[in-house]
Design a protein around this motif. Structure first.
Motif, PDB file in Angstrom:
ATOM      1  N   MET A  23      41.404  53.783  45.509  1.00  0.00           N
ATOM      2  CA  MET A  23      41.920  52.420  45.403  1.00  0.00           C
ATOM      3  C   MET A  23      40.805  51.434  45.708  1.00  0.00           C
ATOM      4  N   GLY A  24      40.190  50.924  44.661  1.00  0.00           N
ATOM      5  CA  GLY A  24      39.154  49.921  44.821  1.00  0.00           C
ATOM      6  C   GLY A  24      39.754  48.520  44.819  1.00  0.00           C
ATOM      7  N   GLU A  25      38.882  47.532  44.746  1.00  0.00           N
ATOM      8  CA  GLU A  25      39.326  46.136  44.764  1.00  0.00           C
ATOM      9  C   GLU A  25      39.179  45.457  43.409  1.00  0.00           C
ATOM     10  N   HIS A  26      38.565  46.127  42.442  1.00  0.00           N
ATOM     11  CA  HIS A  26      38.266  45.472  41.162  1.00  0.00           C
ATOM     12  C   HIS A  26      39.385  45.660  40.145  1.00  0.00           C
ATOM     13  N   LEU A  27      39.369  44.777  39.146  1.00  0.00           N
ATOM     14  CA  LEU A  27      40.194  44.933  37.953  1.00  0.00           C
ATOM     15  C   LEU A  27      39.328  45.523  36.848  1.00  0.00           C
ATOM     16  N   LEU A  28      39.881  46.454  36.109  1.00  0.00           N
ATOM     17  CA  LEU A  28      39.235  46.940  34.895  1.00  0.00           C
ATOM     18  C   LEU A  28      39.827  46.153  33.732  1.00  0.00           C
ATOM     19  N   VAL A  29      38.966  45.507  32.967  1.00  0.00           N
ATOM     20  CA  VAL A  29      39.419  44.686  31.844  1.00  0.00           C
ATOM     21  C   VAL A  29      38.828  45.265  30.567  1.00  0.00           C
ATOM     22  N   TYR A  30      39.694  45.623  29.627  1.00  0.00           N
ATOM     23  CA  TYR A  30      39.248  46.166  28.353  1.00  0.00           C
ATOM     24  C   TYR A  30      39.848  45.307  27.250  1.00  0.00           C
ATOM     25  N   ALA A  32      37.926  34.845  30.213  1.00  0.00           N
ATOM     26  CA  ALA A  32      36.840  34.922  31.194  1.00  0.00           C
ATOM     27  C   ALA A  32      36.994  33.837  32.260  1.00  0.00           C
ATOM     28  N   GLN A  33      37.353  32.632  31.849  1.00  0.00           N
ATOM     29  CA  GLN A  33      37.550  31.544  32.820  1.00  0.00           C
ATOM     30  C   GLN A  33      38.686  31.874  33.772  1.00  0.00           C
ATOM     31  N   THR A  34      39.763  32.446  33.226  1.00  0.00           N
ATOM     32  CA  THR A  34      40.905  32.825  34.072  1.00  0.00           C
ATOM     33  C   THR A  34      40.506  33.909  35.063  1.00  0.00           C
ATOM     34  N   LEU A  35      39.806  34.922  34.587  1.00  0.00           N
ATOM     35  CA  LEU A  35      39.390  36.018  35.466  1.00  0.00           C
ATOM     36  C   LEU A  35      38.477  35.511  36.576  1.00  0.00           C
ATOM     37  N   LYS A  36      37.605  34.566  36.248  1.00  0.00           N
ATOM     38  CA  LYS A  36      36.703  34.008  37.249  1.00  0.00           C
ATOM     39  C   LYS A  36      37.496  33.314  38.348  1.00  0.00           C
ATOM     40  N   LYS A  37      38.577  32.639  37.960  1.00  0.00           N
ATOM     41  CA  LYS A  37      39.393  31.909  38.935  1.00  0.00           C
ATOM     42  C   LYS A  37      40.172  32.829  39.876  1.00  0.00           C
ATOM     43  N   THR A  38      40.384  34.071  39.497  1.00  0.00           N
ATOM     44  CA  THR A  38      41.111  34.990  40.386  1.00  0.00           C
ATOM     45  C   THR A  38      40.300  35.308  41.638  1.00  0.00           C
ATOM     46  N   GLY A  39      38.975  35.233  41.532  1.00  0.00           N
ATOM     47  CA  GLY A  39      38.117  35.598  42.656  1.00  0.00           C
ATOM     48  C   GLY A  39      37.988  37.096  42.851  1.00  0.00           C
ATOM     49  N   ILE A  40      38.654  37.880  42.009  1.00  0.00           N
ATOM     50  CA  ILE A  40      38.625  39.341  42.099  1.00  0.00           C
ATOM     51  C   ILE A  40      37.491  39.858  41.225  1.00  0.00           C
ATOM     52  N   GLU A  41      36.769  40.868  41.700  1.00  0.00           N
ATOM     53  CA  GLU A  41      35.753  41.462  40.837  1.00  0.00           C
ATOM     54  C   GLU A  41      36.425  42.054  39.605  1.00  0.00           C
ATOM     55  N   VAL A  48      25.766  42.956  33.067  1.00  0.00           N
ATOM     56  CA  VAL A  48      25.448  41.538  33.250  1.00  0.00           C
ATOM     57  C   VAL A  48      26.500  40.955  34.186  1.00  0.00           C
ATOM     58  N   ARG A  49      26.045  40.397  35.323  1.00  0.00           N
ATOM     59  CA  ARG A  49      26.980  39.817  36.289  1.00  0.00           C
ATOM     60  C   ARG A  49      26.967  38.301  36.197  1.00  0.00           C
ATOM     61  N   GLU A  50      28.181  37.737  36.195  1.00  0.00           N
ATOM     62  CA  GLU A  50      28.369  36.287  36.291  1.00  0.00           C
ATOM     63  C   GLU A  50      29.432  36.042  37.346  1.00  0.00           C
ATOM     64  N   ASP A  51      28.984  35.712  38.544  1.00  0.00           N
ATOM     65  CA  ASP A  51      29.881  35.537  39.685  1.00  0.00           C
ATOM     66  C   ASP A  51      30.683  36.826  39.910  1.00  0.00           C
ATOM     67  N   ASN A  52      32.010  36.750  39.849  1.00  0.00           N
ATOM     68  CA  ASN A  52      32.831  37.939  40.101  1.00  0.00           C
ATOM     69  C   ASN A  52      33.081  38.767  38.844  1.00  0.00           C
ATOM     70  N   LEU A  53      32.454  38.381  37.731  1.00  0.00           N
ATOM     71  CA  LEU A  53      32.635  39.105  36.471  1.00  0.00           C
ATOM     72  C   LEU A  53      31.437  40.003  36.210  1.00  0.00           C
ATOM     73  N   GLY A 107      43.727  47.391  39.360  1.00  0.00           N
ATOM     74  CA  GLY A 107      44.649  47.155  38.258  1.00  0.00           C
ATOM     75  C   GLY A 107      43.866  47.100  36.969  1.00  0.00           C
ATOM     76  N   VAL A 108      44.578  47.138  35.852  1.00  0.00           N
ATOM     77  CA  VAL A 108      43.954  47.203  34.533  1.00  0.00           C
ATOM     78  C   VAL A 108      44.561  46.139  33.621  1.00  0.00           C
ATOM     79  N   ILE A 109      43.702  45.457  32.858  1.00  0.00           N
ATOM     80  CA  ILE A 109      44.145  44.522  31.828  1.00  0.00           C
ATOM     81  C   ILE A 109      43.604  45.046  30.505  1.00  0.00           C
ATOM     82  N   ALA A 110      44.512  45.385  29.595  1.00  0.00           N
ATOM     83  CA  ALA A 110      44.088  45.986  28.327  1.00  0.00           C
ATOM     84  C   ALA A 110      45.178  45.801  27.283  1.00  0.00           C
ATOM     85  N   GLY A 111      44.989  46.432  26.121  1.00  0.00           N
ATOM     86  CA  GLY A 111      45.953  46.358  25.038  1.00  0.00           C
ATOM     87  C   GLY A 111      47.175  47.213  25.321  1.00  0.00           C
TER      88      GLY A 111
END
Length: 199
Positions: free
Chosen positions: A38-45, A55-64, A78-83, A102-106
């Motif tokens: 159980m990590g702290e990041h979201l996997l986004v596909y 990307a703007q929404t994900l940045k606002k979550t503050g979650i990696e 390539v890292r941009e803040d928490n992304l 958690g995971v965000i995907a199709g």
């Protein structure tokens, strides 16, 4: 017309047709061998197409967020803040999946089945007009394993998902699957009956 049907699924709707059995999703060896943590990041596909504000929404979550697919030309992270944008790597993807919060995907069945098996809450966004993906996503939400959404244009969709992750995790904790054993047991039974001529 078939003598028997084996349908892979992580949900259990009533079976209406004779000679039909439901079995858990087929899992590839990489998933069966993955160590769930159980990590702290979201996997986004997701691809960039139609997801300009994601990307703007994900940045606002503050979650990696470890993001695959949105920058396909990448050859390295390539890292941009928490992304963290990542080039596709099957090994890296499976590791990020197995350790994700958690995971965000199709709405594809393969990844969804892997998320359920690994107890990873999922925000599923089916492709428009793909009935199977819509059905998968709605059952995912109905089981309490995640959230289904038509798109990710409203930032509240992602925020709602992240806020409800503990509830999804609690629901997923009750899901059990013995790898691919049930499928192979059922398939062996079908083949035995076929060989004996009793189908």
């Amino acid at each position: 017309y078939c003598d028997e049907y084996l349908i892979t699924t992580f949900f259990r709707p009533p079976v209406r047709k004779p000679r039909t059995k439901l079995v858990p999703p087929i899992l590839r060896p990489e998933i069966l061998g993955a160590v769930r943590t159980m990590g702290e990041h979201l996997l986004v596909y997701q691809t960039a197409e139609g997801n300009e504000t994601l990307a703007q929404t994900l940045k606002k979550t503050g979650i990696e967020c470890r993001i695959y697919g949105m920058r396909r030309e990448l050859t390295g992270d390539v890292r941009e803040d928490n992304l963290l944008y990542r080039p596709f790597s099957e090994t890296g993807f499976v590791e990020d999946l197995a350790s994700a919060r958690g995971v965000i995907a199709g709405g594809g069945f393969t990844l969804m089945g892997e998320c359920v098996y690994l107890h990873k809450p999922m925000l599923a966004v089916p492709l428009s007009g793909q009935f199977e993906q819509v059905l998968n996503a709605r059952y995912l939400a109905r089981e309490g394993y995640g959230l289904a959404a038509d798109d990710l244009t409203d930032p509240q969709t992602v925020f709602r998902f992240t806020e409800q992750i503990p509830a999804y995790q609690a629901a997923l904790s009750g899901y059990e699957q013995r790898g691919n054993d049930v499928l192979f047991e059922e398939l062996s039974g079908v083949l035995d009956r076929a060989e004996a001529g009793i189908l």
